[in-house]
Design a protein around this motif. Structure first.
Motif, PDB file in Angstrom:
ATOM      1  N   GLN A  84      74.597  44.646   0.781  1.00 16.12           N
ATOM      2  CA  GLN A  84      74.365  43.628   1.813  1.00 16.12           C
ATOM      3  C   GLN A  84      75.409  43.809   2.902  1.00 16.12           C
ATOM      4  OE1 GLN A  84      73.667  39.177   1.100  1.00 16.12           O
ATOM      5  NE2 GLN A  84      75.725  39.212   1.962  1.00 16.12           N
ATOM      6  N   VAL A  85      74.943  44.114   4.110  1.00 12.74           N
ATOM      7  CA  VAL A  85      75.828  44.268   5.274  1.00 12.74           C
ATOM      8  C   VAL A  85      75.576  43.084   6.183  1.00 12.74           C
ATOM      9  CG1 VAL A  85      76.525  45.789   7.138  1.00 12.74           C
ATOM     10  CG2 VAL A  85      75.610  46.759   5.036  1.00 12.74           C
ATOM     11  N   SER A  86      76.621  42.369   6.570  1.00 14.46           N
ATOM     12  CA  SER A  86      76.415  41.135   7.313  1.00 14.46           C
ATOM     13  C   SER A  86      77.507  40.931   8.347  1.00 14.46           C
ATOM     14  CB  SER A  86      76.380  39.944   6.350  1.00 14.46           C
ATOM     15  OG  SER A  86      77.607  39.859   5.644  1.00 14.46           O
ATOM     16  N   GLY A  87      77.341  39.904   9.155  1.00 18.19           N
ATOM     17  CA  GLY A  87      78.327  39.553  10.171  1.00 18.19           C
ATOM     18  C   GLY A  87      78.341  40.550  11.302  1.00 18.19           C
ATOM     19  N   GLY A  88      79.476  40.707  11.920  1.00 15.80           N
ATOM     20  CA  GLY A  88      79.614  41.627  13.053  1.00 15.80           C
ATOM     21  C   GLY A  88      80.114  42.984  12.638  1.00 15.80           C
ATOM     22  N   ALA A  89      79.671  43.479  11.477  1.00 21.53           N
ATOM     23  CA  ALA A  89      80.170  44.748  10.968  1.00 21.53           C
ATOM     24  C   ALA A  89      79.760  45.913  11.862  1.00 21.53           C
ATOM     25  CB  ALA A  89      79.643  44.969   9.555  1.00 21.53           C
ATOM     26  N   ASP A  90      80.629  46.900  11.891  1.00 17.70           N
ATOM     27  CA  ASP A  90      80.326  48.178  12.554  1.00 17.70           C
ATOM     28  C   ASP A  90      80.417  49.241  11.467  1.00 17.70           C
ATOM     29  OD1 ASP A  90      80.068  50.420  14.053  1.00 17.70           O
ATOM     30  OD2 ASP A  90      81.708  49.996  15.443  1.00 17.70           O
ATOM     31  N   ILE A  91      79.274  49.783  11.062  1.00 12.13           N
ATOM     32  CA  ILE A  91      79.261  50.487   9.782  1.00 12.13           C
ATOM     33  C   ILE A  91      78.257  51.622   9.779  1.00 12.13           C
ATOM     34  CG2 ILE A  91      77.509  48.951   8.782  1.00 12.13           C
ATOM     35  CD1 ILE A  91      79.240  49.054   6.206  1.00 12.13           C
ATOM     36  N   LYS A  92      78.549  52.633   8.938  1.00 12.30           N
ATOM     37  CA  LYS A  92      77.597  53.693   8.613  1.00 12.30           C
ATOM     38  C   LYS A  92      77.236  53.559   7.141  1.00 12.30           C
ATOM     39  CE  LYS A  92      79.597  57.034  11.872  1.00 12.30           C
ATOM     40  NZ  LYS A  92      80.333  58.306  11.982  1.00 12.30           N
ATOM     41  N   VAL A  93      75.921  53.475   6.861  1.00  7.95           N
ATOM     42  CA  VAL A  93      75.431  53.417   5.487  1.00  7.95           C
ATOM     43  C   VAL A  93      74.567  54.658   5.285  1.00  7.95           C
ATOM     44  CG1 VAL A  93      74.183  52.051   3.767  1.00  7.95           C
ATOM     45  CG2 VAL A  93      75.463  50.898   5.578  1.00  7.95           C
ATOM     46  N   MET A  94      75.078  55.655   4.575  1.00  2.90           N
ATOM     47  CA  MET A  94      74.423  56.962   4.552  1.00  2.90           C
ATOM     48  C   MET A  94      74.402  57.536   3.137  1.00  2.90           C
ATOM     49  SD  MET A  94      76.156  58.720   7.924  1.00  2.90           S
ATOM     50  CE  MET A  94      77.785  58.662   7.244  1.00  2.90           C
ATOM     51  N   ARG A  95      73.268  58.145   2.813  1.00  4.14           N
ATOM     52  CA  ARG A  95      73.105  58.969   1.613  1.00  4.14           C
ATOM     53  C   ARG A  95      73.476  58.234   0.319  1.00  4.14           C
ATOM     54  NH1 ARG A  95      75.450  62.303   5.332  1.00  4.14           N
ATOM     55  NH2 ARG A  95      77.452  62.381   4.268  1.00  4.14           N
ATOM     56  N   ASN A  96      73.169  56.939   0.266  1.00  2.57           N
ATOM     57  CA  ASN A  96      73.380  56.177  -0.954  1.00  2.57           C
ATOM     58  C   ASN A  96      72.089  56.126  -1.777  1.00  2.57           C
ATOM     59  OD1 ASN A  96      76.173  54.899  -0.347  1.00  2.57           O
ATOM     60  ND2 ASN A  96      74.983  54.495   1.502  1.00  2.57           N
ATOM     61  N   ARG A  97      72.222  55.956  -3.082  1.00  3.10           N
ATOM     62  CA  ARG A  97      71.077  55.736  -3.961  1.00  3.10           C
ATOM     63  C   ARG A  97      71.203  54.324  -4.532  1.00  3.10           C
ATOM     64  NH1 ARG A  97      71.414  61.371  -7.337  1.00  3.10           N
ATOM     65  NH2 ARG A  97      73.450  60.462  -7.847  1.00  3.10           N
ATOM     66  N   VAL A  98      70.169  53.495  -4.285  1.00  3.61           N
ATOM     67  CA  VAL A  98      70.287  52.065  -4.541  1.00  3.61           C
ATOM     68  C   VAL A  98      69.097  51.583  -5.351  1.00  3.61           C
ATOM     69  CG1 VAL A  98      70.596  49.792  -3.483  1.00  3.61           C
ATOM     70  CG2 VAL A  98      71.487  51.822  -2.320  1.00  3.61           C
ATOM     71  N   GLN A  99      69.365  50.843  -6.418  1.00  5.49           N
ATOM     72  CA  GLN A  99      68.307  50.131  -7.134  1.00  5.49           C
ATOM     73  C   GLN A  99      68.819  48.741  -7.491  1.00  5.49           C
ATOM     74  OE1 GLN A  99      67.390  50.825 -11.274  1.00  5.49           O
ATOM     75  NE2 GLN A  99      65.199  50.901 -10.831  1.00  5.49           N
TER      76      GLN A  99
END
Length: 833
Positions: free
Chosen positions: A703-718
């Protein structure tokens, strides 16, 4: 009619019998032939106010009282012969023996400021004598033994060896029954030296009154470990349980048990659980070695224990005076079975002198009990050192003694103090119930502290302060009121393979400007945090087991706590400052470390967050196992510099896996975040979430929230029930090349969710995999290419299974490899130790 007249007519080996009375001579009397002087009647009826000089090979004095004449305080002196004193009293007088002269005194009393001075004596024996009311030291041993020996040395050496080995009786205080298992005598096979004390967490709580959950013990009022985000609340199954065992199942379970740290969790061949997955704290701690075992492994101690050079004092009583025994200028003495009580100090050994102290009782000194400085050395073993006004032992200025198998306790200050370039080997002692630190190292003190039991102190177990160093290994440090080990203000020790447990505060405290290598320790069942690190400190924590502590496992915190800063009073600091050799030595540091490092540790079953970060300094967190904590696995609340969380396994924690608050700079890379009771990752800061496996968490995956400045890359999520990746609010950045797996068929949430109207976050090339319920033959999902993270090799190339490390202390090589990141180029961290 006069003593002088009688001595003028004696022949060799005559006996002069003195009838009751007072014999006074106005000038020095010389003994020119071997003679025996015996007083008739009871002791005290024959008094001599004389100054005698022995100029013959031998003399014996018996049943006499010596008082100083008007012209000298020295009543008897010899510079080459042997004198034997039996049942004599010295009142306000001095006995002086110079080498190669020798002396044997038995059942003599030295009172009203009397003393014995031995200068360059090869061998002298003082047995069963009483020293009281001294103005300086009762016995002074000065100068190296002269090479020439007189006829009596052979006799005295044989006598010293045949006397039975004596022990102090009566005043040998023991620790409270049940708290410490005593040493067992004789030889033991390797591995037999173990105390089996089965303590469950419930026993510990019952003993100390600690609530198992320790709710509300977080430090910040503004952030509670109990607060859940909106997404987590939605996914509660109504009960709001805090159990680390999740109350839900994944219909499409992806196996993730074979990650790179799984070997720390698998049952052993005998079926027992390893420390990292055991719900109970360790039940076994090592015993101190016996004195014989210490001698067997240390040839130098063995040689000292057998030595008979210098002044030998046996079964003497030193009381109510300024000092007991003073050695200086290469002097040598052996003290066995004596009692020192009510003095300013018991033993003072300086200027390259050598002391052997065996089975003495040293108590109620107004200053330190035993004081060594200026390259003094020796063996101090099996003594009972207690109830002294300052430290039990005070080691300074290059002194380097061997201190083994003593009881050092009940002091009004510290047990052992090492400062001003003092050294020493402090091993297998029982150090307990001191008002300040059990062992206190400061001002470039650099001892080896090994195999001791340090417990029930009213401050820290071991304190390293003011540029102190030291190698601190395999000690049991427990039940202390303050931190088990407290490192501050330039303290830079090697802290290795210790058991730090059952403390009433934190296990290890690394305070302001603290440093050190903290490796392979077991830190458990402390009422506070396992390890507490201040922001301005730069420790390295490698391969520690930090478990079952009531608060956080490891807290990296930027603000100090009240009441634990001053480990000693300012006056004592000023007094010790004068002992420093140079400012350069004070401010030198063993290693140049620019970033605090937390690597290959197990942080399990702690009462709150596993790793809590509220810091303004950079931090590297590599290859740690964080599982079974009652709170979040890792919580980053403040991180203005970059915090790097790389190749960690964050598993089955009571709340979320990783929480990152706003305005924090964090890189999450290569982690395995599995089966936590809240969100896998809750991220409101700035940074990267790259190549992580986030599987089976009860809340959202990421969960990415607020005023974040972020890279979300090449993750495996379940996720189990919520969104796989949720972008909430005005998030800036990119979310691309992630692989999302469906978890529960009844989950109504979309696997990839972004709030409508967000134009500053880019979603690109993400894959969403759902099961077709009609197709039952579909193969189950697996994490492959690569297998479940974290991968087997830690960033340093060292396998975590090597911890607690048994690597040699002098040669540990660690080179951290470059990790791909947009934040920097080249190696983030490199140090050769």
């Amino acid at each position: 009619p006069t003593l002088r007249g009688a001595l003028g007519v004696v022949g060799p080996y005559d006996r002069v019998v003195l009838h009751p009375g007072v014999y006074e001579e106005q000038a020095e009397v010389a003994l020119k032939v071997p003679v025996e002087l015996v007083g008739l009647g009871r002791l005290g009826e024959v008094a001599l106010l004389v100054c005698m000089e022995q100029q013959c090979p031998t003399a014996r004095l018996c049943n006499l009282v010596f008082m100083p004449p008007w012209f000298s305080t020295v009543v008897y002196k010899t510079s080459w012969g042997h004198v034997q004193l039996d049942n004599c009293n010295f009142e306000g007088a001095q006995l002086q023996v110079r080498g190669p002269g020798t002396c044997q005194a038995r059942f003599c009393s030295f009172s009203q400021g009397s003393s014995a001075h031995l200068l360059g004596v090869v061998l002298s024996l003082l047995d069963s004598c009483d020293f009281s009311g001294s103005d300086t030291a009762s016995v002074t041993v000065e100068g190296p033994p002269v090479s020439e020996r007189n006829w009596a040395c052979k006799h005295l050496a044989a006598l010293a060896r045949t006397l039975p080995s004596c022990s102090v009786s009566g005043n040998n205080d023991s620790p409270p029954r049940g708290r410490l298992a005593g040493s067992t005598g004789g030889h033991q096979p390797p591995g037999a030296n173990v105390k089996k004390e089965h303590v469950s967490i419930e026993d510990w709580q019952r003993r100390t009154g600690v609530d198992a959950v320790c709710q509300g013990t977080v430090i910040e009022d503004c952030w509670s470990d109990g607060d859940r985000s909106e997404g987590e609340e939605e996914n509660q199954d109504g009960g709001g349980t805090n159990n680390t065992k999740n109350q839900f199942t994944l219909d499409y379970k992806i196996p993730c048990d074979h990650h790179g740290l799984s070997h720390l969790l698998k049952p052993r061949p005998d079926g027992s659980l390893p420390l990292a997955s055991s719900p109970d704290p360790p039940s076994v701690t090592p015993e101190p070695l016996t004195f014989q075992q210490e001698l067997d492994r240390d040839p130098e101690a063995q040689m000292l224990a057998a030595s008979t050079l210098g002044c030998i004092l046996r079964r003497c009583l030193f009381r109510e005076g300024k000092g007991g025994v003073h050695l200086s200028n290469y002097g040598q003495a052996r003290l066995e079975g004596n009692v020192f009580r009510g003095l300013n100090y018991a033993v003072r050994c300086i200027q390259n002198s050598t002391i052997v102290m065996l089975r003495n009782d040293v108590c109620e000194c107004r200053a330190s009990g035993v004081f060594l400085r200026l390259s003094a050395q020796g063996l101090i073993a099996e003594n009972n050192i207690h109830s002294n006004g300052e430290a039990g032992l005070d080691i300074r200025k290059g002194a380097n003694p061997i201190i083994v198998c003593n009881k050092i306790h009940s002091g009004l200050r510290s047990g052992v103090v090492v400062l001003g370039n003092g050294k020493g080997s402090i091993r297998s002692n029982q150090i307990f119930n001191n008002k300040e630190a059990g062992v206190y190292i400061l001002f470039s003190g650099n001892p080896v502290v090994s195999g001791n039991h340090i417990f029930q102190g009213q401050a820290a177990g071991i304190a390293i302060n003011e540029n102190g160093r030291g190698i601190i290994t395999e000690n049991v440090i427990k039940e202390n009121q303050w931190g088990g080990v407290d490192i501050r203000r330039g303290g830079d020790p090697i802290l290795k393979n210790n058991y730090i447990c059952y403390g009433y505060s934190d296990g290890v405290v690394v305070g302001e400007r603290g440093r050190g290598l903290i490796e392979g320790n077991h830190v458990y069942c402390n009422k506070g945090c396992g390890v507490w690190v201040m922001s301005s400190s730069l420790p390295q924590l490698l391969g520690n087991y930090i478990t079952h502590n009531c608060m956080y496992g490891l807290a990296v915190f930027s603000e100090g706590r009240e009441g634990q800063e001053n480990l000693n009073e300012e006056g004592e600091l000023f007094a010790w400052e004068s002992d420093l050799d140079s400012e350069d030595e004070r401010h030198s540091s063993r290693r140049s470390i620019s970033v605090a490092l937390v690597e290959s540790n197990c942080m399990n079953y702690n009462g709150a967050v596993g790793l809590y970060v509220k810091s303004s300094e950079p931090l590297n967190v590599f290859a740690n196992l964080v599982n079974g904590n009652r709170g979040t696995g890792i919580a980053v609340l403040q991180s203005s510099q970059l915090t790097r969380l790389v190749t960690n396994c964050i598993l089955e924690n009571g709340r979320g896996g990783v929480t990152v608050e706003k305005d924090c700079r964090v890189e999450l890379r290569g982690n395995g975040i599995y089966k936590n009771s809240g969100h896998g990752v809750g991220f409101s800061g700035n940074g990267q979430i790259v190549e992580n496996d986030v599987v089976g968490n009860r809340g959202y995956g990421i969960q990415v929230s607020g005023g974040a400045d972020i890279k979300v890359m090449r993750n495996r999520v379940q996720p189990a029930q919520g969104c796989g990746i949720a972008v909430l609010g005005p998030v800036k950045g990119v979310v691309h090349d992630n692989l999302l797996f469906q978890g529960h068929p009844g989950n109504k949430k979309t696997l990839l969710h972004m709030d409508p109207g967000n134009e500053s976050c880019v979603l690109r090339n993400n894959s969403v995999l759902r099961h077709n319920n009609s197709c039952t033959s579909a193969p189950p999902w697996v994490l492959e290419n690569p297998p479940p993270r974290p991968l087997a090799s830690s960033p340093s190339g060292l396998s975590s299974s090597q911890y607690p490390s048994r690597l040699g202390i002098s040669m540990t090589t660690r080179i951290s490899a470059t990790v791909e990141s947009g934040c920097h180029s080249g190696s983030m961290f490199c140090s050769i130790l």
